[in-house]
Design an enzyme around this catalytic site. Sequence first.
Site, PDB file in Angstrom:
ATOM      1  N   HIS A  36      43.847  -9.532  43.125  1.00 11.18           N
ATOM      2  CA  HIS A  36      45.395 -10.161  42.777  1.00 11.18           C
ATOM      3  C   HIS A  36      45.594 -10.608  41.496  1.00 11.18           C
ATOM      4  CE1 HIS A  36      49.327 -11.603  44.087  1.00 11.18           C
ATOM      5  NE2 HIS A  36      48.962 -12.910  43.506  1.00 11.18           N
TER       6      HIS A  36
ATOM      7  N   CYS B 184      51.757  -6.393  42.515  1.00  7.43           N
ATOM      8  CA  CYS B 184      51.428  -7.688  41.721  1.00  7.43           C
ATOM      9  C   CYS B 184      51.029  -7.613  40.163  1.00  7.43           C
ATOM     10  CB  CYS B 184      50.394  -8.718  42.492  1.00  7.43           C
ATOM     11  SG  CYS B 184      48.832  -8.022  42.376  1.00  7.43           S
TER      12      CYS B 184
END
Length: 302
Positions: free
Chosen positions: A61, A175
């Site tokens: 992430h 993301c």
Amino acid sequence: HRRFDFRPKTDPYCQARYTFCPTGSAIPLMKEQDVIEVYRLQAPVWEFKYGDLLGHLKIMHDAVGFKSSLTGKNYTMEWYELFQLGNCTFPHLRPGMDAPFWCNQGAACFYEGIDDAHWKANGTLVLVTTISGTMFNEMAEWVKYDNETGIYYETWTVQASPDKKSTVWFDSYECSKFILRTYQKLGDLGAVFKKIQTNYTSIILFSGEPIYLGNETSIFGPQGNKTLAAAIRDFYNPFKPHQSVREFFVDLFKIIDHVILNHQFYLFYNLEYWFLPMKSPYLKIIYEEVPLPVGSKASSGV
């Protein structure tokens, strides 16, 4: 990835297991003369092994951090799913509704503080550039635009083959793509980036040329194609959107089985359905370098 005029209201049926952006705040207006450090943040979402099929996965992430030298305050900015990853990747099959029901939106979240321990212990917290308060404020305006017009999360990248120069049929929108767009915007504004290696995760499906099937109305509406509607519902039937990250990966492997056995995948992208004639190696999770931008206009660092 298509831009939309506005962000639709979320349907009350769509419930998140974890609140989206619980401590989020507005992006502050920085003083023009401020000098702001920009940090690359990355940490694993989940790491696991699945036999020899895919080996060790690096599902990361990404986020970006800022530190104001005038106030000493830190901030984190990231982009993620409003209703968790499963909902963005798989629809709900609701009783009494023909069409699969999607709870899919992604958005930016900005909040004060950087959780140093989280990013440092498991991943990366590294200075990538320094910008002025003016550049930060211009970036903030761009974030607002990006957020209001790029609203749907897209898990999959779809391309013709693993070859680097292969045709990309569909690009993911998640993301890391937001972070790359942010860096590019800063580069366009004149930020000069350090020369460091930056890697990102992509989940790639491999397919022959996609076949356009239609939208929800043309497939599932009163004049729709009943056979095609049934095939799409059958395809999504094994997958359950409300779930933990672990359950998401269990479903990911159900998809791999389905895709390898039947060479088919139904993709919902920008509110339209496509058929993907899948081909070997079907699916790959890669972690590869995407370089930081090279400033597009001559500028001396701040």
